[in-house]
Write a protein that holds these residues in place. Structure first.
Motif, PDB file in Angstrom:
ATOM      1  N   VAL A  84     139.692 -33.763  68.770  1.00 57.08           N
ATOM      2  CA  VAL A  84     140.196 -34.534  67.625  1.00 57.08           C
ATOM      3  C   VAL A  84     140.698 -33.603  66.524  1.00 57.08           C
ATOM      4  O   VAL A  84     141.818 -33.751  66.024  1.00 57.08           O
ATOM      5  N   ILE A  85     139.831 -32.644  66.164  1.00 54.50           N
ATOM      6  CA  ILE A  85     140.173 -31.797  65.015  1.00 54.50           C
ATOM      7  C   ILE A  85     141.391 -30.907  65.301  1.00 54.50           C
ATOM      8  O   ILE A  85     142.257 -30.736  64.452  1.00 54.50           O
ATOM      9  N   THR A  86     141.479 -30.380  66.510  1.00 50.35           N
ATOM     10  CA  THR A  86     142.585 -29.444  66.780  1.00 50.35           C
ATOM     11  C   THR A  86     143.909 -30.143  67.091  1.00 50.35           C
ATOM     12  O   THR A  86     144.972 -29.612  66.803  1.00 50.35           O
ATOM     13  N   LYS A  87     143.823 -31.351  67.678  1.00 48.34           N
ATOM     14  CA  LYS A  87     145.091 -31.953  68.149  1.00 48.34           C
ATOM     15  C   LYS A  87     145.462 -33.292  67.534  1.00 48.34           C
ATOM     16  O   LYS A  87     146.588 -33.743  67.688  1.00 48.34           O
ATOM     17  N   HIS A  88     144.530 -33.973  66.882  1.00 50.31           N
ATOM     18  CA  HIS A  88     144.857 -35.355  66.486  1.00 50.31           C
ATOM     19  C   HIS A  88     144.678 -35.646  64.994  1.00 50.31           C
ATOM     20  O   HIS A  88     144.571 -36.804  64.612  1.00 50.31           O
ATOM     21  N   VAL A  89     144.579 -34.605  64.191  1.00 51.25           N
ATOM     22  CA  VAL A  89     144.436 -34.820  62.742  1.00 51.25           C
ATOM     23  C   VAL A  89     145.695 -34.302  62.067  1.00 51.25           C
ATOM     24  O   VAL A  89     146.135 -33.184  62.326  1.00 51.25           O
ATOM     25  N   SER A  90     146.272 -35.151  61.199  1.00 51.84           N
ATOM     26  CA  SER A  90     147.471 -34.668  60.496  1.00 51.84           C
ATOM     27  C   SER A  90     147.085 -34.253  59.081  1.00 51.84           C
ATOM     28  O   SER A  90     147.215 -35.005  58.140  1.00 51.84           O
ATOM     29  N   GLY A  91     146.544 -33.087  58.935  1.00 53.87           N
ATOM     30  CA  GLY A  91     146.232 -32.532  57.609  1.00 53.87           C
ATOM     31  C   GLY A  91     144.864 -32.882  57.068  1.00 53.87           C
ATOM     32  O   GLY A  91     144.138 -32.015  56.593  1.00 53.87           O
ATOM     33  N   ARG A  92     144.496 -34.154  57.130  1.00 53.93           N
ATOM     34  CA  ARG A  92     143.233 -34.572  56.520  1.00 53.93           C
ATOM     35  C   ARG A  92     142.452 -35.477  57.467  1.00 53.93           C
ATOM     36  O   ARG A  92     143.011 -36.422  58.005  1.00 53.93           O
TER      37      ARG A  92
ATOM     38  N   MET B 156     130.241 -28.327  61.502  1.00 54.05           N
ATOM     39  CA  MET B 156     131.016 -28.332  62.761  1.00 54.05           C
ATOM     40  C   MET B 156     132.516 -28.303  62.438  1.00 54.05           C
ATOM     41  O   MET B 156     133.276 -27.551  63.047  1.00 54.05           O
ATOM     42  N   PHE B 157     132.909 -29.121  61.462  1.00 51.86           N
ATOM     43  CA  PHE B 157     134.321 -29.210  61.071  1.00 51.86           C
ATOM     44  C   PHE B 157     134.816 -27.860  60.541  1.00 51.86           C
ATOM     45  O   PHE B 157     135.863 -27.357  60.967  1.00 51.86           O
ATOM     46  N   ASP B 158     134.030 -27.273  59.630  1.00 51.68           N
ATOM     47  CA  ASP B 158     134.433 -25.995  59.023  1.00 51.68           C
ATOM     48  C   ASP B 158     134.566 -24.899  60.075  1.00 51.68           C
ATOM     49  O   ASP B 158     135.476 -24.063  60.013  1.00 51.68           O
ATOM     50  N   LYS B 159     133.633 -24.916  61.044  1.00 52.21           N
ATOM     51  CA  LYS B 159     133.647 -23.885  62.096  1.00 52.21           C
ATOM     52  C   LYS B 159     134.935 -23.969  62.936  1.00 52.21           C
ATOM     53  O   LYS B 159     135.624 -22.968  63.139  1.00 52.21           O
ATOM     54  N   ILE B 160     135.276 -25.187  63.359  1.00 45.27           N
ATOM     55  CA  ILE B 160     136.488 -25.361  64.186  1.00 45.27           C
ATOM     56  C   ILE B 160     137.739 -25.058  63.351  1.00 45.27           C
ATOM     57  O   ILE B 160     138.659 -24.383  63.805  1.00 45.27           O
ATOM     58  N   ASN B 161     137.735 -25.535  62.123  1.00 47.34           N
ATOM     59  CA  ASN B 161     138.866 -25.341  61.212  1.00 47.34           C
ATOM     60  C   ASN B 161     139.154 -23.850  61.018  1.00 47.34           C
ATOM     61  O   ASN B 161     140.305 -23.408  61.058  1.00 47.34           O
ATOM     62  N   LYS B 162     138.062 -23.084  60.865  1.00 47.28           N
ATOM     63  CA  LYS B 162     138.198 -21.641  60.626  1.00 47.28           C
ATOM     64  C   LYS B 162     138.613 -20.927  61.914  1.00 47.28           C
ATOM     65  O   LYS B 162     139.543 -20.108  61.917  1.00 47.28           O
ATOM     66  N   LYS B 163     137.922 -21.271  63.007  1.00 40.49           N
ATOM     67  CA  LYS B 163     138.183 -20.610  64.290  1.00 40.49           C
ATOM     68  C   LYS B 163     139.640 -20.799  64.738  1.00 40.49           C
ATOM     69  O   LYS B 163     140.280 -19.879  65.208  1.00 40.49           O
TER      70      LYS B 163
ATOM     71  N   ASN C  68     143.508 -24.996  58.665  1.00 43.07           N
ATOM     72  CA  ASN C  68     143.705 -25.357  57.251  1.00 43.07           C
ATOM     73  C   ASN C  68     143.687 -26.873  57.011  1.00 43.07           C
ATOM     74  O   ASN C  68     144.483 -27.404  56.238  1.00 43.07           O
ATOM     75  N   LEU C  69     142.790 -27.562  57.695  1.00 47.36           N
ATOM     76  CA  LEU C  69     142.668 -29.015  57.523  1.00 47.36           C
ATOM     77  C   LEU C  69     141.699 -29.323  56.392  1.00 47.36           C
ATOM     78  O   LEU C  69     140.864 -28.500  56.042  1.00 47.36           O
ATOM     79  N   GLN C  70     141.801 -30.522  55.876  1.00 42.12           N
ATOM     80  CA  GLN C  70     140.877 -30.974  54.813  1.00 42.12           C
ATOM     81  C   GLN C  70     139.990 -32.089  55.343  1.00 42.12           C
ATOM     82  O   GLN C  70     140.481 -32.982  56.046  1.00 42.12           O
ATOM     83  N   LEU C  71     138.734 -32.022  54.982  1.00 40.97           N
ATOM     84  CA  LEU C  71     137.815 -33.105  55.325  1.00 40.97           C
ATOM     85  C   LEU C  71     137.715 -34.007  54.083  1.00 40.97           C
ATOM     86  O   LEU C  71     137.390 -33.538  52.990  1.00 40.97           O
TER      87      LEU C  71
END
Ligand code: SF4
Length: 317
Positions: A125-133, A163-170, A174-177
């Motif tokens: 979800v986080i890597t492929k299906h979120v548009s910015g936020r 979990m979100f921050d880890k994937i976002n950083k890895k 540059n996504l926002q929660l």
């Protein structure tokens, strides 16, 4: 809640893929699917493992206060569905616009689920299906209020954020929660809102997705709102209703606005929550402390001559 029911209807993977194919054939399709989720997007295909147990069940919720051991919370069918949609040659990107139950992705809450499946879905979800936020709804930080909402403790939101921050950083995404919160819920006190503001500030949020409670038919919260009692326990519960109460609770969401800072300082001073004042007002509060101590010193200096004058008068007598 009763207006939504607790059983989930899920379309088959084939039916969804047929619709995706039909959408891609539309003349104005540019390769982007804005939302392939539904309400509570990640509860797709969740149902009782043994249907006969569900048929006799009277529990009002399958996931509160804990996840029922008979509920199949596997996220694998959904991960596979997203991947199948993205394999369509005309789809460049597909997004999840609907809300995600983040708590179901936290292994400490969803204890019976395979943690690897949860991780695979979260990563997908986080890597492929979120548009910015990515918008999620922890709703509140007070466990008392959350319990009434049939939502789990806020500690699980902390875990999800990690979990979100880890994937976002890895993945350098540059996504926002974006968390969504609510004020004026039954049993929510002004201090709960101050705590909410302080805890979310500490997590690095400046809240924007917020709303005041609005009674909705056939919910426990609405029964409490109108009757003043919890329908199951018959415990008396207060709901903020006056304009003043509602505005004051809501104001804590916006601790960062200049026009609210004096009001926050005075409100927290009245209830002697200097710890929250420090957390919310920070350096401004510390400089205020210096002003306070200077004022105290000044007033002490003013007192001294008055005493001397008094003593002088006595000597004259
Ligand atoms: S709480 Fe458990 S047994 Fe009851 S309906 Fe939900 S999954 Fe079935």
């Amino acid at each position: 809640s009763a207006h939504q029911g607790k059983f989930i209807s899920s379309r088959s993977k084939e039916s969804i893929l047929r619709e995706v194919d039909a959408v891609t054939k539309m003349p104005d399709f540019k390769g982007y699917l804005s939302d392939i989720g539904g309400p509570s997007a990640n509860m797709y295909k969740m149902k009782g493992k043994i249907q006969s147990i569900c048929d006799r069940c009277v529990a009002p919720s399958c996931i509160s206060p804990v996840i029922c051991s008979n509920l199949d919370t596997s996220h694998q069918p959904l991960t596979e569905l997203y991947q199948a949609v993205d394999k369509h040659p005309k789809v460049k990107k597909s997004f999840i616009g609907s809300g995600i139950r983040y708590d179901l992705l936290v292994p400490e809450f969803n204890k019976k689920a395979d943690p690897k499946e949860l991780e695979a879905y979260t990563e997908e979800v986080i890597t492929k299906h979120v548009s910015g936020r990515l918008k999620v709804a922890p709703e509140h930080t007070s466990d008392t209020v959350l319990k009434l909402m049939r939502k789990p403790s806020f500690t699980y939101f902390h875990k999800f954020k990690k979990m979100f921050d880890k994937i976002n950083k890895k993945r350098h995404l540059n996504l926002q929660l974006i968390p969504y919160f609510i004020s004026n819920y039954p049993d929510c006190e002004l201090e709960d809102m101050a705590n909410l503001a302080a805890e979310t500030k500490d997590m690095g949020f400046q809240l924007e997705q917020v709303q005041g409670f609005t009674p909705t038919p056939m919910t426990v919260a609405t029964v409490i709102y109108y009757s003043g009692y919890h329908p199951y326990t018959l415990k008396k519960i207060h709901t903020p209703k006056s304009k003043k109460e509602k505005e004051e609770q809501h104001r804590f969401f916006f601790w960062y606005k200049k026009e609210n800072r004096n009001w926050i300082r005075e409100t927290l001073r009245k209830v002697e929550r200097f710890d929250l004042m420090d957390k919310l007002l920070g350096s401004e509060r510390r400089s205020e402390n210096r002003i306070d101590s200077n004022e105290r010193k000044k007033s002490r200096r003013k007192v001294k001559p008055a005493k001397k004058r008094k003593r002088g008068k006595r000597r004259k007598k």
